[in-house]
Design an enzyme around this catalytic site. Sequence first.
Site, PDB file in Angstrom:
ATOM      1  N   ASN A 146      86.259 -75.207 -17.611  1.00  0.00           N
ATOM      2  CA  ASN A 146      86.974 -75.191 -16.322  1.00  0.00           C
ATOM      3  C   ASN A 146      88.332 -76.148 -16.428  1.00  0.00           C
ATOM      4  O   ASN A 146      87.957 -77.250 -17.098  1.00  0.00           O
ATOM      5  CB  ASN A 146      86.098 -75.463 -15.133  1.00  0.00           C
ATOM      6  CG  ASN A 146      85.243 -76.728 -15.290  1.00  0.00           C
ATOM      7  OD1 ASN A 146      85.067 -77.291 -16.188  1.00  0.00           O
ATOM      8  ND2 ASN A 146      84.920 -77.317 -13.902  1.00  0.00           N
ATOM      9  N   ILE A 147      89.371 -75.843 -15.930  1.00  0.00           N
ATOM     10  CA  ILE A 147      90.736 -76.621 -16.139  1.00  0.00           C
ATOM     11  C   ILE A 147      91.058 -76.830 -14.762  1.00  0.00           C
ATOM     12  O   ILE A 147      91.682 -75.950 -14.148  1.00  0.00           O
ATOM     13  CB  ILE A 147      91.540 -76.078 -16.996  1.00  0.00           C
ATOM     14  CG1 ILE A 147      90.766 -75.655 -18.248  1.00  0.00           C
ATOM     15  CG2 ILE A 147      92.650 -77.049 -17.018  1.00  0.00           C
ATOM     16  CD1 ILE A 147      91.813 -74.706 -19.434  1.00  0.00           C
ATOM     17  N   GLU A 148      90.916 -78.072 -14.049  1.00  0.00           N
ATOM     18  CA  GLU A 148      91.085 -78.220 -12.945  1.00  0.00           C
ATOM     19  C   GLU A 148      92.706 -78.520 -12.721  1.00  0.00           C
ATOM     20  O   GLU A 148      93.474 -78.942 -13.423  1.00  0.00           O
ATOM     21  CB  GLU A 148      90.239 -79.109 -12.009  1.00  0.00           C
ATOM     22  CG  GLU A 148      88.797 -78.555 -12.117  1.00  0.00           C
ATOM     23  CD  GLU A 148      87.944 -79.627 -11.122  1.00  0.00           C
ATOM     24  OE1 GLU A 148      88.322 -81.108 -10.926  1.00  0.00           O
ATOM     25  OE2 GLU A 148      86.845 -79.066 -10.701  1.00  0.00           O
ATOM     26  N   CYS A 198      88.300 -71.269 -13.899  1.00  0.00           N
ATOM     27  CA  CYS A 198      86.837 -71.627 -14.080  1.00  0.00           C
ATOM     28  C   CYS A 198      86.752 -71.253 -15.279  1.00  0.00           C
ATOM     29  O   CYS A 198      87.407 -70.582 -16.414  1.00  0.00           O
ATOM     30  CB  CYS A 198      85.950 -70.460 -13.531  1.00  0.00           C
ATOM     31  SG  CYS A 198      85.850 -70.809 -11.673  1.00  0.00           S
ATOM     32  N   GLU A 252      84.682 -69.533 -17.062  1.00  0.00           N
ATOM     33  CA  GLU A 252      84.347 -68.068 -17.551  1.00  0.00           C
ATOM     34  C   GLU A 252      85.663 -67.257 -17.676  1.00  0.00           C
ATOM     35  O   GLU A 252      85.986 -66.572 -18.537  1.00  0.00           O
ATOM     36  CB  GLU A 252      83.422 -67.123 -16.411  1.00  0.00           C
ATOM     37  CG  GLU A 252      82.213 -67.785 -16.337  1.00  0.00           C
ATOM     38  CD  GLU A 252      82.070 -68.821 -14.988  1.00  0.00           C
ATOM     39  OE1 GLU A 252      83.008 -69.680 -15.129  1.00  0.00           O
ATOM     40  OE2 GLU A 252      81.224 -68.944 -14.372  1.00  0.00           O
ATOM     41  N   CYS A 260      81.339 -67.733 -10.189  1.00  0.00           N
ATOM     42  CA  CYS A 260      81.829 -67.692  -8.865  1.00  0.00           C
ATOM     43  C   CYS A 260      82.214 -66.219  -8.614  1.00  0.00           C
ATOM     44  O   CYS A 260      82.209 -65.413  -9.453  1.00  0.00           O
ATOM     45  CB  CYS A 260      82.715 -68.625  -8.770  1.00  0.00           C
ATOM     46  SG  CYS A 260      84.712 -67.871  -9.443  1.00  0.00           S
ATOM     47  N   CYS A 305      85.045 -64.839 -10.694  1.00  0.00           N
ATOM     48  CA  CYS A 305      84.803 -64.704 -11.986  1.00  0.00           C
ATOM     49  C   CYS A 305      83.979 -63.520 -12.192  1.00  0.00           C
ATOM     50  O   CYS A 305      84.161 -62.724 -13.141  1.00  0.00           O
ATOM     51  CB  CYS A 305      84.145 -65.824 -12.756  1.00  0.00           C
ATOM     52  SG  CYS A 305      85.126 -67.361 -12.923  1.00  0.00           S
TER      53      CYS A 305
END
Length: 129
Positions: free
Chosen positions: A44-46, A55, A57, A88, A91
């Site tokens: 995940n890359i916020e 996310c 995935e 989620c 995804c």
Amino acid sequence: MNFDRKALLRAAMEARKFSYAPFSKFHVGAALLCADGKIFSGCNIENSAYSPTLCAERCAVAKAISEGARDFIAIAVVGPEESQTTPCGVCRQVLYEFSDEDLIVLCGGTDEHYMETTLGALLPNGFRL
Ligand code: THU
């Protein structure tokens, strides 16, 4: 389906090390297994603006699709807690675009235990145009 589930979970755990999650501190890794045995991983890359957050995935799916891979057998997802992290809703729908109900989904955490399910069980009657 016969494949090394532990190896796919380990690949997701490796990818989780690269997770950029300074806001939620919820570090996730994913590993997508192709029919030819190739594995695409993601984390995940916020983002400070929150909504651009990617996310793990979808990161793995984007890497696979952008390199010409389309035939997926399974995806492993590992979150930062002992309890299993499940994909989620967004995804699930993105996975459904490129696979069918049979896609195997392994949901893990920080220990050895994982839950095995399918995309069809997680997303009944997924949407397709
Ligand atoms: N996250 C994932 O990467 N995959 C999931 O299936 C659940 C949520 C990430 C998004 C965000 O960076 C953090 O977990 C908290 O929602």
